[in-house]
Write a protein that holds these residues in place. Structure first.
Motif, mmCIF file in Angstrom:
data_model
loop_
_atom_site.group_PDB
_atom_site.id
_atom_site.type_symbol
_atom_site.label_atom_id
_atom_site.label_comp_id
_atom_site.label_asym_id
_atom_site.label_seq_id
_atom_site.Cartn_x
_atom_site.Cartn_y
_atom_site.Cartn_z
ATOM 1 N N LEU A 204 -8.052 -1.468 0.362
ATOM 2 C CA LEU A 204 -7.416 -2.259 -0.693
ATOM 3 C C LEU A 204 -5.895 -2.162 -0.701
ATOM 4 O O LEU A 204 -5.201 -3.160 -0.938
ATOM 5 C CB LEU A 204 -7.954 -1.838 -2.056
ATOM 6 N N ASN A 205 -5.357 -0.975 -0.442
ATOM 7 C CA ASN A 205 -3.906 -0.803 -0.498
ATOM 8 C C ASN A 205 -3.143 -1.746 0.439
ATOM 9 O O ASN A 205 -2.136 -2.343 0.024
ATOM 10 C CB ASN A 205 -3.525 0.643 -0.191
ATOM 11 N N PRO A 206 -3.587 -1.928 1.690
ATOM 12 C CA PRO A 206 -2.851 -2.834 2.578
ATOM 13 C C PRO A 206 -2.859 -4.288 2.126
ATOM 14 O O PRO A 206 -2.031 -5.083 2.580
ATOM 15 C CB PRO A 206 -3.579 -2.680 3.928
ATOM 16 N N LEU A 207 -3.764 -4.642 1.213
ATOM 17 C CA LEU A 207 -3.847 -6.012 0.722
ATOM 18 C C LEU A 207 -3.115 -6.185 -0.613
ATOM 19 O O LEU A 207 -3.233 -7.224 -1.256
ATOM 20 C CB LEU A 207 -5.308 -6.435 0.576
ATOM 21 N N GLY A 208 -2.375 -5.168 -1.017
ATOM 22 C CA GLY A 208 -1.543 -5.296 -2.198
ATOM 23 C C GLY A 208 -2.163 -4.810 -3.482
ATOM 24 O O GLY A 208 -1.633 -5.065 -4.567
ATOM 25 N N PHE A 209 -3.267 -4.087 -3.396
ATOM 26 C CA PHE A 209 -3.907 -3.558 -4.600
ATOM 27 C C PHE A 209 -3.381 -2.160 -4.918
ATOM 28 O O PHE A 209 -3.291 -1.303 -4.041
ATOM 29 C CB PHE A 209 -5.423 -3.483 -4.409
ATOM 30 N N MET A 236 -0.299 -6.463 -6.381
ATOM 31 C CA MET A 236 1.155 -6.593 -6.407
ATOM 32 C C MET A 236 1.536 -8.004 -5.986
ATOM 33 O O MET A 236 0.726 -8.749 -5.434
ATOM 34 C CB MET A 236 1.793 -5.577 -5.462
ATOM 35 N N ALA A 237 2.784 -8.370 -6.226
ATOM 36 C CA ALA A 237 3.254 -9.711 -5.873
ATOM 37 C C ALA A 237 3.145 -9.955 -4.377
ATOM 38 O O ALA A 237 2.837 -11.049 -3.923
ATOM 39 C CB ALA A 237 4.690 -9.906 -6.339
ATOM 40 N N ASN A 238 3.411 -8.919 -3.588
ATOM 41 C CA ASN A 238 3.324 -9.043 -2.133
ATOM 42 C C ASN A 238 2.496 -7.897 -1.585
ATOM 43 O O ASN A 238 2.670 -6.750 -1.995
ATOM 44 C CB ASN A 238 4.724 -8.997 -1.499
ATOM 45 N N PRO A 239 1.593 -8.186 -0.638
ATOM 46 C CA PRO A 239 0.794 -7.111 -0.056
ATOM 47 C C PRO A 239 1.623 -6.212 0.833
ATOM 48 O O PRO A 239 2.739 -6.542 1.226
ATOM 49 C CB PRO A 239 -0.262 -7.862 0.761
ATOM 50 N N THR A 240 1.048 -5.064 1.158
ATOM 51 C CA THR A 240 1.722 -4.149 2.067
ATOM 52 C C THR A 240 1.475 -4.560 3.502
ATOM 53 O O THR A 240 0.592 -5.337 3.823
ATOM 54 C CB THR A 240 1.202 -2.722 1.866
ATOM 55 N N SER A 241 2.294 -4.041 4.376
ATOM 56 C CA SER A 241 2.120 -4.282 5.810
ATOM 57 C C SER A 241 2.517 -3.014 6.543
ATOM 58 O O SER A 241 2.971 -2.040 5.950
ATOM 59 C CB SER A 241 2.980 -5.464 6.264
ATOM 60 N N LEU A 242 2.328 -3.013 7.838
ATOM 61 C CA LEU A 242 2.689 -1.853 8.644
ATOM 62 C C LEU A 242 3.996 -2.123 9.386
ATOM 63 O O LEU A 242 4.188 -3.169 9.980
ATOM 64 C CB LEU A 242 1.581 -1.528 9.657
ATOM 65 N N ASN A 243 4.914 -1.137 9.344
ATOM 66 C CA ASN A 243 6.156 -1.297 10.089
ATOM 67 C C ASN A 243 5.939 -0.892 11.536
ATOM 68 O O ASN A 243 4.827 -0.565 11.953
ATOM 69 C CB ASN A 243 7.293 -0.521 9.427
ATOM 70 N N SER A 244 6.999 -0.879 12.330
ATOM 71 C CA SER A 244 6.884 -0.589 13.749
ATOM 72 C C SER A 244 6.372 0.825 14.015
ATOM 73 O O SER A 244 5.837 1.092 15.088
ATOM 74 C CB SER A 244 8.234 -0.785 14.446
ATOM 75 N N ALA A 245 6.536 1.706 13.032
ATOM 76 C CA ALA A 245 6.065 3.085 13.212
ATOM 77 C C ALA A 245 4.623 3.255 12.746
ATOM 78 O O ALA A 245 4.092 4.350 12.768
ATOM 79 C CB ALA A 245 6.975 4.037 12.437
ATOM 80 N N GLY A 246 4.017 2.135 12.289
ATOM 81 C CA GLY A 246 2.634 2.210 11.818
ATOM 82 C C GLY A 246 2.514 2.744 10.413
ATOM 83 O O GLY A 246 1.443 3.137 9.984
ATOM 84 N N GLU A 247 3.638 2.732 9.662
ATOM 85 C CA GLU A 247 3.630 3.236 8.299
ATOM 86 C C GLU A 247 3.507 2.072 7.323
ATOM 87 O O GLU A 247 4.061 0.986 7.545
ATOM 88 C CB GLU A 247 4.924 4.010 8.018
ATOM 89 N N THR A 248 2.798 2.306 6.234
ATOM 90 C CA THR A 248 2.637 1.259 5.227
ATOM 91 C C THR A 248 3.931 1.053 4.468
ATOM 92 O O THR A 248 4.610 1.982 4.081
ATOM 93 C CB THR A 248 1.535 1.649 4.231
ATOM 94 N N GLN A 249 4.314 -0.236 4.265
ATOM 95 C CA GLN A 249 5.514 -0.546 3.529
ATOM 96 C C GLN A 249 5.255 -1.753 2.649
ATOM 97 O O GLN A 249 4.274 -2.472 2.810
ATOM 98 C CB GLN A 249 6.677 -0.857 4.475
#
Length: 251
Positions: A204-209, A236-249
């Motif tokens: 759920l977290n990567p989808l903005g919950f 949230m208004a915008n979901p999370t994504s993974l940066n180049s280091a594979g970390e959630t942002q």
């Protein structure tokens, strides 16, 4: 251990219960979503998860006054209950400015839900039952609230990302997801499959919950005491994504 808990306490959901063993036979134990297996469970009346009454935590939730109910323009708050079974929680959540849709893949379950609601003289203007597959069903509008109980834990774990994606697709951007988590442990197979809070967070977290609250279910039926938590999530208004280091942002 006896196959059933004390009266009114629901059934034990492990292999000590012959009905759970039969459910696993019908589902097939494969990684695929066995729609035919779930249909056969209802057709044979093998439904050990069905309490035969509204879930006590749902009744408490309704009585808490923390659920939205309509708006100033008179629009009802829409609620979806996937895997609604016999529809006890659908009827319990309905009314007070809320319109609830109970969804189940089994025609037999939906037929039973409609019969029970009619027998209880429930207000049919505040709920509806739909026989359809959660993963492919396309409603005309998205929902304000989605309530999930004994649905997530019934899915083979490889399907959990697909579950989260469908939740996100069916829920309004500012909507709320309420999960009554059945945290099964020590299961060699399923359903119910082994489930932990982190399993929800991971999909759920990567989808903005974002989980706004979580608490033990103090009013769980006897056979599920100490195994359940209720969590309330907002998008949230915008979901999370993974940066180049594979970390959630946050985007």
């Amino acid at each position: 251990m006896a196959s059933k808990a004390i009266a009114g306490g629901g059934q034990v959901l492990n292999v000590s219960n012959p009905e759970v063993v039969r459910v696993r036979q019908l589902i097939g134990g494969t990684a695929e979503y066995s729609s035919d297996g779930w249909k056969r469970c209802w057709e044979e009346g093998v439904t050990p998860w069905d309490l035969g009454q509204p879930t006590p935590a749902v009744v408490d939730l309704v009585n808490s006054g923390t659920l939205p109910g309509g708006d100033r323009d008179g629009r009802a708050t829409t609620v979806l209950v996937p895997g609604c079974g016999a529809g006890h929680d659908v009827v319990a959540l309905s009314g007070a400015g809320r319109f609830v849709v109970g969804l189940d893949i089994s025609e037999a379950a939906i037929h039973k839900a409609r019969q029970r609601a009619a027998a209880a003289a429930a207000d049919g203007n505040s709920f509806d039952f739909v026989a359809a597959d959660f993963f492919t069903w396309e409603p005309p509008d998205k929902f304000d609230i989605i309530f999930d109980y004994t649905f997530f834990c019934a899915l083979e774990p490889s399907m959990r990302p697909a579950w989260a994606k469908r939740i996100a697709d069916l829920l309004k951007q500012d909507g709320e997801l309420i999960t009554l988590m059945y945290l099964a442990e020590g299961q060699e197979a399923g359903p119910p499959f082994n489930t932990a809070v982190v399993d929800y967070e991971e999909v759920l977290n990567p989808l903005g919950f974002v989980m706004n609250s979580i608490q033990d279910n103090e009013v769980a039926v006897q056979s599920r005491k100490g195994m359940e938590k209720m969590a309330r999530w907002k998008r949230m208004a915008n979901p999370t994504s993974l940066n180049s280091a594979g970390e959630t942002q946050i985007d």
